[in-house]
Scaffold this active site. Sequence first.
Site, PDB file in Angstrom:
ATOM      1  N   HIS A  36     -11.318   7.180   4.681  1.00 42.01           N
ATOM      2  CA  HIS A  36     -10.387   8.304   4.810  1.00 42.01           C
ATOM      3  C   HIS A  36     -11.123   9.564   4.339  1.00 42.01           C
ATOM      4  CE1 HIS A  36      -6.370   5.897   4.380  1.00 42.01           C
ATOM      5  NE2 HIS A  36      -6.477   6.321   5.618  1.00 42.01           N
ATOM      6  N   ARG A  84      -9.899   5.631  10.831  1.00 41.30           N
ATOM      7  CA  ARG A  84      -8.446   5.484  10.905  1.00 41.30           C
ATOM      8  C   ARG A  84      -7.809   6.456  11.903  1.00 41.30           C
ATOM      9  NH1 ARG A  84      -6.505   2.830   6.203  1.00 41.30           N
ATOM     10  NH2 ARG A  84      -8.035   1.224   5.699  1.00 41.30           N
ATOM     11  N   ARG A  97       0.553  -1.692   7.723  1.00 47.84           N
ATOM     12  CA  ARG A  97       1.099  -0.470   7.133  1.00 47.84           C
ATOM     13  C   ARG A  97       2.014   0.299   8.090  1.00 47.84           C
ATOM     14  NH1 ARG A  97      -2.781   3.183   3.545  1.00 47.84           N
ATOM     15  NH2 ARG A  97      -0.717   3.674   2.712  1.00 47.84           N
ATOM     16  N   ASP A 128       0.814  -1.220   0.000  1.00 45.09           N
ATOM     17  CA  ASP A 128       0.000   0.000   0.000  1.00 45.09           C
ATOM     18  C   ASP A 128       0.848   1.271   0.000  1.00 45.09           C
ATOM     19  OD1 ASP A 128      -2.653  -0.836  -0.183  1.00 45.09           O
ATOM     20  OD2 ASP A 128      -2.903  -1.077   1.996  1.00 45.09           O
ATOM     21  N   CYS A 137      -5.029   9.613  -3.318  1.00 44.34           N
ATOM     22  CA  CYS A 137      -4.283   8.688  -2.459  1.00 44.34           C
ATOM     23  C   CYS A 137      -2.843   8.511  -2.934  1.00 44.34           C
ATOM     24  CB  CYS A 137      -4.936   7.308  -2.441  1.00 44.34           C
ATOM     25  SG  CYS A 137      -6.599   7.273  -1.805  1.00 44.34           S
TER      26      CYS A 137
HETATM   27  N1  ARG Z   1      -5.369   0.068   1.043  1.00 46.34           N
HETATM   28  C1  ARG Z   1      -5.095   1.359   1.593  1.00 46.34           C
HETATM   29  C2  ARG Z   1      -5.658   1.439   2.995  1.00 46.34           C
HETATM   30  O1  ARG Z   1      -6.728   0.946   3.228  1.00 46.34           O
HETATM   31  C3  ARG Z   1      -5.659   2.433   0.734  1.00 46.34           C
HETATM   32  C4  ARG Z   1      -5.270   3.798   1.173  1.00 46.34           C
HETATM   33  C5  ARG Z   1      -5.862   4.858   0.324  1.00 46.34           C
HETATM   34  N2  ARG Z   1      -5.285   6.116   0.607  1.00 46.34           N
HETATM   35  C6  ARG Z   1      -5.973   7.242   0.825  1.00 46.34           C
HETATM   36  N3  ARG Z   1      -5.295   8.352   0.960  1.00 46.34           N
HETATM   37  N4  ARG Z   1      -7.252   7.243   0.976  1.00 46.34           N
HETATM   38  O2  ARG Z   1      -5.051   1.978   3.896  1.00 46.34           O
END
Ligand code: ARG
Length: 286
Positions: A184, A155, A109, A84, A278
């Site tokens: 997000h 998040r 991550r 990612d 993203c």
């Molecule tokens: N797979 C990543 C996650 O879920 C995607 C992140 C997408 N990034 C963003 N800036 N929205 O963390």
Amino acid sequence: MPLTEPAVTTTAPAPAPLRVATRRRLLMCRPRHYDVTYSINPWMHPEKSTDTALAVRQWERLRDLYLELGHVVEEIDPIDGLPDMVFAANGATVVDGKVYGARFRHLQRTAEGPAYLDWFARRGHTELLWPEYVNEGEGDILTVGRRLLAGTGFRTDPRSHAEAQEFFGLPVTSLTLVDPNYYHLDTALAVLSDDEVMYYPAAFSEGSRSVLRTLFPHAILATAEDAAVFGLNAFSDGRHVLLPDAATGLKAQLSARGFEPIGVDLSELLKAGGSVKCCTLELRER
Ligand code: ARG
């Protein structure tokens, strides 16, 4: 003094304002190790196949568009085992040259946070903050003029909003996300200029919708269809707005406001729940 009624005047609709692009400095990460090997948002289905070579080609097209528009693109080396990492927006928040590091919610991550912060340290940035609280960079912290909008709900820890406000010395407005598909802030809201945004109201709590209406009474509102193709995961330089090509309603609304929408196809990256914004971290120097 008697109160007077407000005067009623009929005027023709105002012409769309003239839009001026400003050159941006952007950080991107080539999706060389991109894959969907785990699922941390509803878009990710590890059982389905991904095409890394196609992801790279789509990403290169986005990078080339930025270069053609006159922007500067810097690249951070992708790290094997961090699929990612292509989503550079999550790597930090940079305003006035100050770098607020990212601390990820998910174990898969977490190594990205220090990797991005290290890139900034090696680039000579001295005002860096390794954060105390979970925050996923520009994924949840968006700059609108001299104000920050900060998302929470899935998040980013709301305590990071105060941490960011103290670090940058800029007002931070907290917004609560309620739909897991828009986990997000940058999947539900895009900044178009120093005082304009577009967003998908249903992604926000009732209170946050009211806050957005108060701050941006003339915002462009996205339909469920445009939100579902990640139309709000867009990048604007003040004139050109790069967004998923499938977001037809938003493209029309942007044109009507004098912006120049540019459709981009990042279908491979959508399989991880990401698109234009993203992949793009803005390096806001002083
Ligand atoms: N797979 C990543 C996650 O879920 C995607 C992140 C997408 N990034 C963003 N800036 N929205 O963390």
